[in-house]
Design an enzyme around this catalytic site. Structure first.
Site, PDB file in Angstrom:
ATOM      1  N   GLY A   1     -16.152   7.988 -50.020  1.00  0.00           N
ATOM      2  CA  GLY A   1     -15.672   8.261 -51.379  1.00  0.00           C
ATOM      3  C   GLY A   1     -14.279   8.859 -51.431  1.00  0.00           C
TER       4      GLY A   1
ATOM      5  N   ASN B   1     -21.802  -1.883 -51.953  1.00  0.00           N
ATOM      6  CA  ASN B   1     -22.674  -0.835 -52.490  1.00  0.00           C
ATOM      7  C   ASN B   1     -22.080  -0.363 -53.819  1.00  0.00           C
ATOM      8  OD1 ASN B   1     -24.298   1.336 -53.008  1.00  0.00           O
ATOM      9  ND2 ASN B   1     -23.566   2.589 -51.307  1.00  0.00           N
TER      10      ASN B   1
ATOM     11  N   LYS C   1     -23.350   1.488 -55.959  1.00  0.00           N
ATOM     12  CA  LYS C   1     -23.804   2.840 -56.313  1.00  0.00           C
ATOM     13  C   LYS C   1     -24.216   2.894 -57.788  1.00  0.00           C
ATOM     14  CE  LYS C   1     -20.872   4.640 -52.681  1.00  0.00           C
ATOM     15  NZ  LYS C   1     -20.357   5.786 -52.032  1.00  0.00           N
TER      16      LYS C   1
ATOM     17  N   SER D   1     -14.798   4.793 -47.188  1.00  0.00           N
ATOM     18  CA  SER D   1     -13.438   4.642 -47.712  1.00  0.00           C
ATOM     19  C   SER D   1     -12.675   3.458 -47.137  1.00  0.00           C
ATOM     20  CB  SER D   1     -12.630   5.929 -47.509  1.00  0.00           C
ATOM     21  OG  SER D   1     -13.241   6.974 -48.212  1.00  0.00           O
TER      22      SER D   1
ATOM     23  N   GLU E   1     -21.271   5.355 -41.023  1.00  0.00           N
ATOM     24  CA  GLU E   1     -20.413   5.865 -42.098  1.00  0.00           C
ATOM     25  C   GLU E   1     -20.242   7.374 -41.911  1.00  0.00           C
ATOM     26  OE1 GLU E   1     -20.565   3.370 -45.919  1.00  0.00           O
ATOM     27  OE2 GLU E   1     -22.411   4.496 -45.882  1.00  0.00           O
TER      28      GLU E   1
ATOM     29  N   GLY F   1     -17.986   0.777 -50.737  1.00  0.00           N
ATOM     30  CA  GLY F   1     -18.500   1.467 -51.925  1.00  0.00           C
ATOM     31  C   GLY F   1     -17.536   1.247 -53.082  1.00  0.00           C
TER      32      GLY F   1
ATOM     33  N   HIS G   1     -28.589   6.461 -46.616  1.00  0.00           N
ATOM     34  CA  HIS G   1     -27.204   6.593 -47.079  1.00  0.00           C
ATOM     35  C   HIS G   1     -26.854   8.072 -47.236  1.00  0.00           C
ATOM     36  CE1 HIS G   1     -23.687   6.519 -49.639  1.00  0.00           C
ATOM     37  NE2 HIS G   1     -23.474   5.316 -49.140  1.00  0.00           N
TER      38      HIS G   1
HETATM   39  P1  PGA Z   1     -16.878   4.306 -50.137  1.00  0.00           P
HETATM   40  O1  PGA Z   1     -18.458   4.232 -50.013  1.00  0.00           O
HETATM   41  O2  PGA Z   1     -16.364   2.980 -49.647  1.00  0.00           O
HETATM   42  O3  PGA Z   1     -16.622   4.542 -51.565  1.00  0.00           O
HETATM   43  O4  PGA Z   1     -16.438   5.433 -49.265  1.00  0.00           O
HETATM   44  C1  PGA Z   1     -19.079   3.648 -48.923  1.00  0.00           C
HETATM   45  C2  PGA Z   1     -20.548   3.947 -48.998  1.00  0.00           C
HETATM   46  O5  PGA Z   1     -20.887   5.014 -49.507  1.00  0.00           O
HETATM   47  O6  PGA Z   1     -21.389   3.158 -48.593  1.00  0.00           O
END
Ligand code: PGA
Length: 234
Positions: free
Chosen positions: A158, A8, A10, A194, A152, A214, A84
């Site tokens: 994040g 992802n 983003k 994360s 998640e 992410g 999400h």
């Molecule tokens: P992250 O994001 O790995 O940066 O925590 C995962 C996501 O939001 O799908």
């Protein structure tokens, strides 16, 4: 079965940055490797399994700034992230449900993201929240539909920390139980929040079908490290 990896991206990468990443990822392209670029960068990843980061529930109409699930399917997009955490800031379970129904009707595979907030976690109501999110999001969805569920925890997205392997396995088991109760079979369950180079070895599990990345999916060294770890347990 080989594990699924969803990247992802983003709103992290410019077109030029995404191009560099794409060139480095050519060798990783396979049916279980899914890339969710922003809409501007989708063309760059046209040879990969493409996932949209969001879509509308209507196929066409006066919806300024939105993207139609029908139009996505016409250009070869196969998956769509729905529910999400970052979308849940402005979307409720009922809107997510409309999108899931519409996406499946358009032959897109929804990757339905569910997860509890920090407060839910502290109040020990994670199970209750996950059940509610699944129940509403999957209302009127055909029992034979293909979709993935990505668990998640919203409070862990994040950052740097993630759940322990046991905690992930417990929640995945619970999600499978709820899906069975709702009449759905054989849907894949992913974990995200994360997941990074420092924790992937600790959380890899035979009971999880794949990982939703992410931040880590936008850094080629980190992503390659994670891919290699995941491959080692296939
Ligand atoms: P992250 O994001 O790995 O940066 O925590 C995962 C996501 O939001 O799908």
């Amino acid at each position: 079965m080989e594990k699924i990896i969803v990247c992802n991206q983003k709103m992290f990468l410019t077109y030029d940055e995404a191009k560099v990443l794409m060139n480095e990822l050519k060798d990783e392209n396979n049916e279980n490797f899914i890339v969710a670029p922003n809409f501007l960068n989708m063309k760059l990843f046209k040879d990969f399994n493409l996932c949209a980061q969001n879509c509308h529930y209507e196929n066409a109409g006066a919806r300024t700034g939105e993207v139609s699930p029908y139009h996505l399917s016409l250009v070869g997009v196969k998956y769509v992230l729905l529910g999400h955490s970052e979308r849940r800031e402005v979307e409720d379970d009922y809107l997510i449900n409309k999108k899931v129904v519409s996406a499946t009707k358009n032959s897109l595979i929804p990757i339905l993201c569910i997860g509890e907030t920090y407060l839910d976690n502290q109040m020990h109501r994670t199970s209750e929240v996950l059940k509610k999110q699944l129940k509403i999001a999957l209302t009127s969805v055909d029992k034979d539909s293909i979709f993935y569920v990505a668990y998640e925890p919203r409070w862990l997205i994040g950052g740097k920390n993630t759940l322990t392997k046991n905690e992930i396995e417990d929640s995945v088991k619970y999600i499978k139980k709820i899906l069975t109760e709702l009449g759905f079979k054989n849907n894949k369950i992913l974990y995200g929040g994360s997941v990074n180079k420092s924790n992937i070895d600790l959380i890899l599990s035979n009971n999880v079908d794949g990982y939703l990345l992410g931040n880590a999916s936008c850094n080629i060294d980190e992503l390659k490290y994670i891919i290699n770890c995941i491959k080692s347990v296939k």
